[in-house]
Scaffold this active site. Structure first.
Site, PDB file in Angstrom:
ATOM      1  N   ALA A 112       0.836  -1.219   0.000  1.00  0.00           N
ATOM      2  CA  ALA A 112       0.000   0.000   0.000  1.00  0.00           C
ATOM      3  C   ALA A 112       0.865   1.262   0.000  1.00  0.00           C
ATOM      4  CB  ALA A 112      -0.898   0.009   1.240  1.00  0.00           C
ATOM      5  N   GLY A 115       1.641   2.237  -5.458  1.00  0.00           N
ATOM      6  CA  GLY A 115       2.436   2.805  -6.556  1.00  0.00           C
ATOM      7  C   GLY A 115       3.197   1.717  -7.293  1.00  0.00           C
ATOM      8  N   LYS A 116       3.899   0.902  -6.520  1.00  0.00           N
ATOM      9  CA  LYS A 116       4.736  -0.115  -7.165  1.00  0.00           C
ATOM     10  C   LYS A 116       3.887  -1.296  -7.648  1.00  0.00           C
ATOM     11  CE  LYS A 116       9.051   1.296  -5.006  1.00  0.00           C
ATOM     12  NZ  LYS A 116       8.810   2.225  -3.911  1.00  0.00           N
ATOM     13  N   CYS A 232      12.978   3.877   1.203  1.00  0.00           N
ATOM     14  CA  CYS A 232      13.144   5.290   0.850  1.00  0.00           C
ATOM     15  C   CYS A 232      13.913   5.964   1.972  1.00  0.00           C
ATOM     16  CB  CYS A 232      11.800   5.949   0.571  1.00  0.00           C
ATOM     17  SG  CYS A 232      10.646   5.861   1.929  1.00  0.00           S
TER      18      CYS A 232
END
Ligand code: SAM
Length: 419
Positions: A112, A115-116, A232
């Protein structure tokens, strides 16, 4: 410049000898924004002609990625139609490294908001099986909705802990993405909460959690499979040390590539990925998919709804709902598209069905920008189409269903999606 934690800066000064000043200066620039065109619905060249958002150059590491500027890029009608996903450019770098191929079994373990997942789905082009898993229920519902909006036809969205999943899928997946929950140092510009919550203690606790998630991923990866681990964040404990520790535990893996995207070196925020290949070995058998006669039996004619989709297979009734399911996967996980639901004996088409249709598969109600925006707000509108369920389209791309009754199109966009 944002106020960054002193201890974080101290650590970065140690890590980035000779580059620290450039790194710090990068915080003077606003965060990069990006959009990824949804190849399941539209080719990038077509999208650029349509120009629903101002694009500002191509993202070098993703064939469908573009830099974007301007406000409100997540609020256009074309966003609602699933023609693109708003995604930070560096965050687009990990998925291409999976090198997914049509027909593979793929797992996105920490998925969730999606995006990926939706990027992987675009690479798969509807072939094979993609399991998108999210542990947190609230985030899982957002993931489900994004998968639907982007029109993926081969995804099972699950809400499980990695340990639980690993009990069912030993040596099963050909590709696994572990986009791990992390301390988010690369997102400091975008997310104030990441700055507020940062501490060395949190970095270490994220690292411990990531190590556990990687163990589950290892159990689920088939021999000959590939795993991409991404974060990230910049902290070595969650990045370089994490993969060193994984390789100490599993020396049979080959580390094929690692990459740290730093905001002063690339046009994007901070990201890290590592690519691991598992040696040839066991690969679990396909699941047996057995449908009863009763489940297979239905007299539905989708053309009555103005739609003519191609390639739907395994159309089965589960409970009161009708699905088109992918091959060789447990039916209860509903990997595929929900077509609709019988209510008091009448079929009501599902939002997911509308959203996975390509323009050539729909004869819907065409609306202009203004009516489309009104539709997204939940309004009804005047409509000359014959009575019945119809897909509302903008430039041919579906937005959802309406029900035409004597010249009025009643709004059937799910309430949670209205703007
Ligand atoms: N891949 C997503 C995307 O591209 O949109 C972003 C994923 S985010 C970096 C990490 C996700 O891991 C979060 O949604 C979080 O809820 C989930 N998570 C948190 N704890 C977890 C755990 N113990 N195991 C698996 N996932 C976890």
């Amino acid at each position: 410049m944002i106020n960054l934690p002193e201890e974080f800066l101290e650590r970065m000064r140690g890590e980035l000898v000779g580059e620290y000043e450039a790194f710090i200066k990068s915080y003077d620039r606003p965060a990069e924004k990006g959009v990824r065109v949804n190849a399941l619905k539209i080719a990038p060249e077509e999208f650029l002609k349509l120009a629903p958002v101002a694009t500002d150059g191509a993202v070098e590491w993703e064939r469908c990625g573009f830099y974007a500027n301007g406000e409100g890029i997540g609020k256009t009608v074309f966003h609602a139609a699933g023609l693109y996903y708003v995604q930070e450019p560096s965050a687009m770098s990990a998925v291409p490294k999976l090198e997914v191929k049509a027909g593979e079994r793929v797992l996105d373990l920490c998925a969730a908001p999606g995006g990926k997942t939706t990027q992987i789905a675009a690479y798969m082009g509807g072939n094979g099986i993609l399991v998108a898993n999210e542990i947190d229920f609230r985030r899982y519902t957002v993931l489900k909705s994004n998968v639907e909006r982007m029109g993926a036809r081969n995804v099972a969205v699950t809400c499980q802990s990695p340990e639980n999943l690993a009990r069912y899928y030993k040596n099963y997946f050909d590709k696994i993405l572990v986009d791990a929950p992390c301390s988010g140092e690369g997102m400091f510009k975008k997310e104030e909460s990441a700055v507020r919550e940062w501490s060395l203690k949190n970095v270490l606790s994220c690292a411990a959690r990531q190590a556990k998630i990687l163990e589950s991923a290892h159990e689920m990866l088939a021999g000959g499979g590939r795993m991409v681990y991404s974060t990230c964040t910049f902290s070595p404990e969650e990045d370089e040390r994490q993969i060193e520790n994984f390789l100490k535990l599993h020396p049979e893996y080959k580390l094929t590539e690692t990459k740290k995207l730093l905001p002063h070196r690339v046009r994007g925020e901070g990201h890290f990925y590592a690519v691991f290949d598992k040696p040839e070995g066991g690969r679990a058998e396909d699941f047996h998919q057995i449908f009863t006669e009763k489940q297979r039996k239905n007299e539905l004619n989708l053309q009555d709804f103005g739609v003519n989709p191609t390639g739907f297979k395994n159309v089965v009734k589960l409970g009161e709902s009708l699905y088109s399911l992918v091959d060789n996967f447990p039916a209860e996980l509903k990997a595929g598209v929900k077509l609709g639901e019988y209510k008091n004996g009448r079929f009501e088409p599902a939002h997911a069905l509308a959203m996975c249709l390509r323009p050539e598969e729909v004869t819907g109600v065409k609306v202009d920008d203004k009516t489309a925006l009104g539709y997204l707000r939940g309004l009804t509108f005047d409509c000359a189409a014959p009575n019945g369920w119809r897909v509302v389209t903008i430039k041919g791309y579906p937005l959802g269903w309406c029900k035409v009754v004597n010249g009025t199109a009643k709004n059937h966009l799910p309430k949670g999606l209205r703007i």
